[in-house]
Design an enzyme around this catalytic site. Structure first.
Site, short mmCIF file in Angstrom:
data_model
loop_
_atom_site.label_atom_id
_atom_site.label_comp_id
_atom_site.label_asym_id
_atom_site.label_seq_id
_atom_site.Cartn_x
_atom_site.Cartn_y
_atom_site.Cartn_z
N ALA A 1 -42.40 51.66 -12.27
CA ALA A 1 -41.19 50.84 -12.33
C ALA A 1 -41.27 49.53 -11.55
CB ALA A 1 -39.96 51.61 -11.86
N LYS B 1 -43.42 64.22 -15.86
CA LYS B 1 -42.93 63.20 -14.93
C LYS B 1 -41.48 63.51 -14.57
CE LYS B 1 -41.30 58.51 -14.65
NZ LYS B 1 -41.15 57.20 -15.28
#
Lengths: 67, 257
Positions: free
Chosen positions: B187, B100
Site C-alpha cells: 500500500a 493476505k
C-alpha cells in the site's frame, strides 16, 4: 416450494433440492465457488447431501479482482 | 538476505513484485497488466457471485489460478470475525492456506486496525493458515505479528491508494532489520521509483495495485514496476557507495597536463 435467501436476495426453490441442484440451476456447478449455508461453510464433497429448507440463508462467493 | 528467490511460507516466487487485480478498466486489461508485471503472485478479493448476471466474465476466465498464485485478501473487512469468515471461505474455494490478512480500522484512511489484526493472525495461524499481514509501520507491532507466526510482514508505505510513497523510512528500516520473515511493502506506492527505494532499503518485495491500475497506461507501468523492483533489489545486493559531503573526482588527478 421453499423460500430461501441467496446472496441477500429472496428466491423460491422447489422442495427437496440440494446445494448441488442450486449451483446447477445458476450454472455454477463447474465454477470455483465457496458456499456458506446458514453461516456454516460447506465442503464441496457434500453439496449433494445438503438439502435446503424454508428460510435458509445461502451465500455463494468467488474470487474477483482486488488489491 | 541473499540473491535467492523470495520465499513466503513454503511458496517460492520468481518475482519480488506482487500485484493486485482490482481497479482495472476491464478484466482484459487486468490480465495484460499482470502479465507485463512478471509477477507470479496476485491478490484477489472474495465477493458474492452475481447470480442474476451469469454471463458476465469473471476473473478466473482471464487469470488462470493454475498459472498464478492467487493470494486471497480480506479487503473491506473491518472486524476480525469478517476477516476470518472471508479467509475460511477462500480456503474452501482454492484449497490453499497462504492468505493476505487486512483488517481495516477506518474508512477514510483505510488504516489497519491492529488490535483486530493481531487477534485474527493468532486465530488463523492456529487454524493452519500461512498469513501475510497488512499492518502499520510500527516496529513493535510488526515484531508482535512475527511472534504470533505471521508468514510475512506487510507494512503500509502510506495509505492504501494514496500513491504517497514511503513516508516513514526509519520505521520501515527498523522492521526490515528486526524481521526474520519477509517484509513486503503493501500500500501507498505511487510510481516505479518508490518501489526501487523500498527494494534498495532491503524490503523483500512490494505489493502494488493502484499505482499500476490507475496509471494512464497500466500495461507500461506494470513493466516499469517489474524493472524497478529488479533494479532496487540488485542495487541492494550490490551494496551502495558511501555518501560523502564533498566531491571526489572520478578521473585520476595524476598525469594532468
Amino acid at each position: 416450494m421453499a423460500k430461501i435467501q441467496l446472496n441477500g436476495k429472496k428466491i423460491t426453490i422447489k422442495p427437496k433440492i440440494t446445494i448441488f441442484d442450486l449451483l446447477k440451476r445458476f450454472k455454477l456447478n463447474n465454477k470455483k465457488v465457496a458456499i456458506e449455508h446458514n453461516g456454516i461453510i460447506i465442503p464441496n464433497n457434500i453439496y449433494k447431501k445438503k438439502f435446503l429448507k424454508d428460510n435458509d440463508k445461502v451465500e455463494i462467493v468467488h474470487f474477483i479482482g482486488g488489491g | 538476505m541473499s540473491k535467492k528467490n523470495l520465499k513466503v511460507a513454503n511458496v517460492t516466487l520468481k518475482s519480488r513484485l506482487i500485484v493486485g487485480t482490482g481497479k482495472y478498466k476491464s478484466l482484459k486489461e487486468t490480465a495484460k497488466a499482470v502479465k507485463a508485471s512478471g509477477a507470479d503472485m496476485v491478490t484477489v478479493a472474495v465477493r458474492r457471485v452475481n447470480i442474476l448476471d451469469k454471463k458476465k466474465p469473471i476473473l478466473t476466465d482471464y487469470l488462470n489460478p493454475k498459472k498464478f498464485i492467487f493470494l486471497p485478501n480480506t479487503a473491506g473487512c473491518f472486524t476480525s470475525e469478517d476477516a476470518l469468515r472471508t479467509l475460511r471461505l477462500a480456503r474452501e474455494m482454492g484449497g490453499w492456506k497462504l492468505v493476505k490478512l487486512e483488517v481495516l480500522g477506518d474508512k477514510k484512511t483505510l488504516y489497519p486496525n491492529m488490535m483486530e489484526t493481531l487477534k485474527s493472525t493468532k486465530t488463523l495461524v492456529k487454524e493452519g493458515f500461512k498469513v501475510m499481514v497488512y499492518c502499520t509501520d510500527d516496529p513493535l507491532l510488526a515484531k508482535k505479528l512475527e511472534d504470533l507466526g505471521a508468514s510475512a510482514i506487510m507494512p503500509l508505505a502510506s495509505p492504501i491508494g494514496s500513491g504517497l510513497g514511503i513516508q516513514s523510512k526509519v520505521n520501515i528500516s527498523i522492521i526490515i532489520k528486526q524481521s526474520k520473515v519477509p517484509v513486503i511493502i503493501d500500500a501507498g506506492i505511487g510510481t516505479a521509483s518508490d518501489a526501487t527505494i523500498a527494494m534498495e532499503m532491503g524490503c523483500d518485495g512490494v505489493l502494488i495495485n493502484s499505482a499500476i491500475a490507475n496509471a494512464k497506461n497500466p500495461i507500461l507501468m506494470a513493466q516499469a514496476f517489474k524493472n524497478a523492483v529488479i533494479s532496487g533489489r540488485e542495487a541492494f545486493l550490490s551494496g551502495r557507495m558511501k555518501k560523502n559531503y564533498f566531491a571526489e573526482p572520478s578521473s585520476p588527478t595524476k598525469g594532468l597536463i
